[in-house]
Design a protein around this motif. Structure first.
Motif, PDB file in Angstrom:
ATOM      1  N   TYR A 196      -7.514   3.093   6.333  1.00 63.63           N
ATOM      2  CA  TYR A 196      -8.591   3.987   5.885  1.00 63.63           C
ATOM      3  C   TYR A 196      -8.432   4.389   4.412  1.00 63.63           C
ATOM      4  CZ  TYR A 196     -11.875   7.825   5.666  1.00 63.63           C
ATOM      5  OH  TYR A 196     -12.903   8.636   5.303  1.00 63.63           O
ATOM      6  N   CYS A 197      -7.275   4.892   4.036  1.00 64.90           N
ATOM      7  CA  CYS A 197      -7.032   5.242   2.624  1.00 64.90           C
ATOM      8  C   CYS A 197      -6.501   4.053   1.827  1.00 64.90           C
ATOM      9  CB  CYS A 197      -6.057   6.409   2.529  1.00 64.90           C
ATOM     10  SG  CYS A 197      -6.734   7.972   3.116  1.00 64.90           S
ATOM     11  N   GLU A 198      -5.856   3.124   2.509  1.00 61.72           N
ATOM     12  CA  GLU A 198      -5.276   1.966   1.835  1.00 61.72           C
ATOM     13  C   GLU A 198      -6.327   1.089   1.162  1.00 61.72           C
ATOM     14  OE1 GLU A 198      -2.323   3.620   4.553  1.00 61.72           O
ATOM     15  OE2 GLU A 198      -4.416   3.091   4.828  1.00 61.72           O
ATOM     16  N   LYS A 199      -7.557   1.135   1.648  1.00 60.48           N
ATOM     17  CA  LYS A 199      -8.613   0.355   0.985  1.00 60.48           C
ATOM     18  C   LYS A 199      -8.809   0.825  -0.453  1.00 60.48           C
ATOM     19  CE  LYS A 199     -12.622   2.966   2.699  1.00 60.48           C
ATOM     20  NZ  LYS A 199     -11.894   3.979   3.468  1.00 60.48           N
ATOM     21  N   GLU A 200      -8.511   2.099  -0.718  1.00 63.38           N
ATOM     22  CA  GLU A 200      -8.621   2.610  -2.088  1.00 63.38           C
ATOM     23  C   GLU A 200      -7.433   2.156  -2.935  1.00 63.38           C
ATOM     24  OE1 GLU A 200     -11.472   3.765  -3.059  1.00 63.38           O
ATOM     25  OE2 GLU A 200     -12.190   3.676  -0.989  1.00 63.38           O
ATOM     26  N   ASP A 201      -6.273   1.958  -2.321  1.00 59.67           N
ATOM     27  CA  ASP A 201      -5.149   1.325  -3.038  1.00 59.67           C
ATOM     28  C   ASP A 201      -5.567  -0.070  -3.484  1.00 59.67           C
ATOM     29  OD1 ASP A 201      -3.557   3.539  -2.462  1.00 59.67           O
ATOM     30  OD2 ASP A 201      -2.458   2.544  -0.851  1.00 59.67           O
ATOM     31  N   LEU A 202      -6.185  -0.804  -2.580  1.00 64.46           N
ATOM     32  CA  LEU A 202      -6.675  -2.147  -2.898  1.00 64.46           C
ATOM     33  C   LEU A 202      -7.716  -2.085  -4.011  1.00 64.46           C
ATOM     34  CD1 LEU A 202      -6.958  -5.173  -2.492  1.00 64.46           C
ATOM     35  CD2 LEU A 202      -8.451  -4.696  -0.542  1.00 64.46           C
ATOM     36  N   ARG A 203      -8.583  -1.110  -3.956  1.00 67.18           N
ATOM     37  CA  ARG A 203      -9.593  -0.966  -5.007  1.00 67.18           C
ATOM     38  C   ARG A 203      -8.932  -0.770  -6.371  1.00 67.18           C
ATOM     39  NH1 ARG A 203     -13.974   3.438  -6.577  1.00 67.18           N
ATOM     40  NH2 ARG A 203     -15.428   2.033  -7.599  1.00 67.18           N
ATOM     41  N   SER A 204      -7.873   0.029  -6.423  1.00 63.16           N
ATOM     42  CA  SER A 204      -7.156   0.242  -7.684  1.00 63.16           C
ATOM     43  C   SER A 204      -6.556  -1.058  -8.202  1.00 63.16           C
ATOM     44  CB  SER A 204      -6.051   1.281  -7.499  1.00 63.16           C
ATOM     45  OG  SER A 204      -6.599   2.536  -7.203  1.00 63.16           O
ATOM     46  N   GLY A 237      -5.140 -10.432   4.219  1.00 61.85           N
ATOM     47  CA  GLY A 237      -4.383  -9.311   4.749  1.00 61.85           C
ATOM     48  C   GLY A 237      -3.814  -9.639   6.104  1.00 61.85           C
ATOM     49  N   ARG A 238      -2.670  -9.060   6.386  1.00 57.21           N
ATOM     50  CA  ARG A 238      -2.019  -9.281   7.674  1.00 57.21           C
ATOM     51  C   ARG A 238      -1.779  -7.938   8.344  1.00 57.21           C
ATOM     52  NH1 ARG A 238       2.262 -13.593   9.199  1.00 57.21           N
ATOM     53  NH2 ARG A 238       2.468 -12.957  11.357  1.00 57.21           N
ATOM     54  N   SER A 239      -2.172  -7.829   9.603  1.00 56.38           N
ATOM     55  CA  SER A 239      -2.007  -6.611  10.399  1.00 56.38           C
ATOM     56  C   SER A 239      -2.762  -5.469   9.721  1.00 56.38           C
ATOM     57  CB  SER A 239      -0.524  -6.311  10.613  1.00 56.38           C
ATOM     58  OG  SER A 239      -0.371  -5.261  11.527  1.00 56.38           O
ATOM     59  N   MET A 240      -2.064  -4.413   9.301  1.00 58.11           N
ATOM     60  CA  MET A 240      -2.751  -3.308   8.639  1.00 58.11           C
ATOM     61  C   MET A 240      -3.411  -3.780   7.343  1.00 58.11           C
ATOM     62  SD  MET A 240      -1.434   0.434   7.375  1.00 58.11           S
ATOM     63  CE  MET A 240      -0.729  -0.138   5.835  1.00 58.11           C
ATOM     64  N   GLY A 241      -2.818  -4.763   6.679  1.00 59.73           N
ATOM     65  CA  GLY A 241      -3.426  -5.319   5.481  1.00 59.73           C
ATOM     66  C   GLY A 241      -4.751  -5.998   5.779  1.00 59.73           C
ATOM     67  N   ALA A 242      -4.845  -6.619   6.956  1.00 50.11           N
ATOM     68  CA  ALA A 242      -6.101  -7.252   7.364  1.00 50.11           C
ATOM     69  C   ALA A 242      -7.178  -6.197   7.598  1.00 50.11           C
ATOM     70  CB  ALA A 242      -5.894  -8.087   8.624  1.00 50.11           C
ATOM     71  N   CYS A 268       0.843  -1.201   0.000  1.00 52.01           N
ATOM     72  CA  CYS A 268       0.000   0.000   0.000  1.00 52.01           C
ATOM     73  C   CYS A 268       0.877   1.249   0.000  1.00 52.01           C
ATOM     74  CB  CYS A 268      -0.890   0.018   1.249  1.00 52.01           C
ATOM     75  SG  CYS A 268      -2.140  -1.256   1.271  1.00 52.01           S
ATOM     76  N   SER A 269       0.298   2.372  -0.380  1.00 49.41           N
ATOM     77  CA  SER A 269       1.017   3.644  -0.359  1.00 49.41           C
ATOM     78  C   SER A 269       1.640   3.873   1.009  1.00 49.41           C
ATOM     79  CB  SER A 269       0.065   4.798  -0.679  1.00 49.41           C
ATOM     80  OG  SER A 269      -0.463   4.661  -1.962  1.00 49.41           O
ATOM     81  N   GLY A 270       2.896   4.303   1.010  1.00 48.29           N
ATOM     82  CA  GLY A 270       3.592   4.583   2.255  1.00 48.29           C
ATOM     83  C   GLY A 270       4.184   3.358   2.924  1.00 48.29           C
ATOM     84  N   SER A 271       4.044   2.185   2.322  1.00 47.35           N
ATOM     85  CA  SER A 271       4.555   0.942   2.911  1.00 47.35           C
ATOM     86  C   SER A 271       5.482   0.236   1.934  1.00 47.35           C
ATOM     87  CB  SER A 271       3.407  -0.012   3.259  1.00 47.35           C
ATOM     88  OG  SER A 271       2.575   0.523   4.235  1.00 47.35           O
ATOM     89  N   GLY A 272       6.420  -0.482   2.475  1.00 46.76           N
ATOM     90  CA  GLY A 272       7.290  -1.321   1.642  1.00 46.76           C
ATOM     91  C   GLY A 272       7.984  -0.542   0.552  1.00 46.76           C
ATOM     92  N   LEU A 273       7.827  -0.987  -0.690  1.00 50.05           N
ATOM     93  CA  LEU A 273       8.489  -0.367  -1.830  1.00 50.05           C
ATOM     94  C   LEU A 273       7.629   0.684  -2.526  1.00 50.05           C
ATOM     95  CD1 LEU A 273      10.117  -3.586  -3.356  1.00 50.05           C
ATOM     96  CD2 LEU A 273      11.174  -1.878  -1.853  1.00 50.05           C
ATOM     97  N   SER A 274       6.449   0.952  -1.996  1.00 54.79           N
ATOM     98  CA  SER A 274       5.563   1.951  -2.617  1.00 54.79           C
ATOM     99  C   SER A 274       5.954   3.357  -2.190  1.00 54.79           C
ATOM    100  CB  SER A 274       4.109   1.695  -2.217  1.00 54.79           C
ATOM    101  OG  SER A 274       3.631   0.519  -2.804  1.00 54.79           O
ATOM    102  N   GLU A 275       5.581   4.316  -3.040  1.00 53.17           N
ATOM    103  CA  GLU A 275       5.815   5.717  -2.699  1.00 53.17           C
ATOM    104  C   GLU A 275       4.823   6.175  -1.645  1.00 53.17           C
ATOM    105  OE1 GLU A 275       5.505   7.873  -6.340  1.00 53.17           O
ATOM    106  OE2 GLU A 275       7.342   7.055  -7.145  1.00 53.17           O
ATOM    107  N   GLY A 276       5.124   7.263  -0.994  1.00 54.77           N
ATOM    108  CA  GLY A 276       4.246   7.823   0.021  1.00 54.77           C
ATOM    109  C   GLY A 276       4.997   8.013   1.318  1.00 54.77           C
ATOM    110  N   ASN A 277       4.548   8.973   2.093  1.00 57.52           N
ATOM    111  CA  ASN A 277       5.251   9.329   3.322  1.00 57.52           C
ATOM    112  C   ASN A 277       4.577   8.837   4.586  1.00 57.52           C
ATOM    113  OD1 ASN A 277       7.251  10.742   1.886  1.00 57.52           O
ATOM    114  ND2 ASN A 277       5.900  12.500   1.709  1.00 57.52           N
TER     115      ASN A 277
END
Length: 104
Positions: free
Chosen positions: A48-56, A74-79, A33-42
């Motif tokens: 809350y917003c990551e569900k829209e990343d999943l939608r994309s 999903g695990r932790s925040m992914g869950a 998701c944005s802001g996690s791992g290798l994705s961009e974002g701060n």
């Protein structure tokens, strides 16, 4: 099967260990998701917003690969992201919630 998780080192180890077992039986998509791992974002919004990343991601899989039935793991925040997504959109066949938090 759509697999998504937060981008910590531990999660990347879990992802590597389990995805190989699933590949013979399912189509698998994994993303950060944005802001996690290798994705961009701060920053992250704890689902809350990551569900829209999943939608994309799901819209891309539908449009470009013709996929229709989704199992979200999903695990932790992914869950939490998966739970929030499934509560808003109606295209989830099954949901696996691994270690979701219930309170901030």
């Amino acid at each position: 099967l759509t697999v998504f998780e937060t981008g910590s080192v531990l999660v990347n180890l879990v992802r590597k260990n389990y995805l190989g077992d699933l590949l013979p039986f399912f189509n698998v998509a994994s993303f950060d998701c944005s802001g996690s791992g290798l994705s961009e974002g701060n920053y992250v919004t704890l689902g809350y917003c990551e569900k829209e990343d999943l939608r994309s991601v799901i819209k891309h899989l539908k449009r470009d690969f013709g996929l229709r039935n989704f199992i979200l793991w999903g695990r932790s925040m992914g869950a939490v992201t998966a739970l929030l997504y499934a509560g808003k959109y109606q295209d989830v066949l099954t949901l696996i919630s691994d270690n979701a938090f219930s309170d901030l």
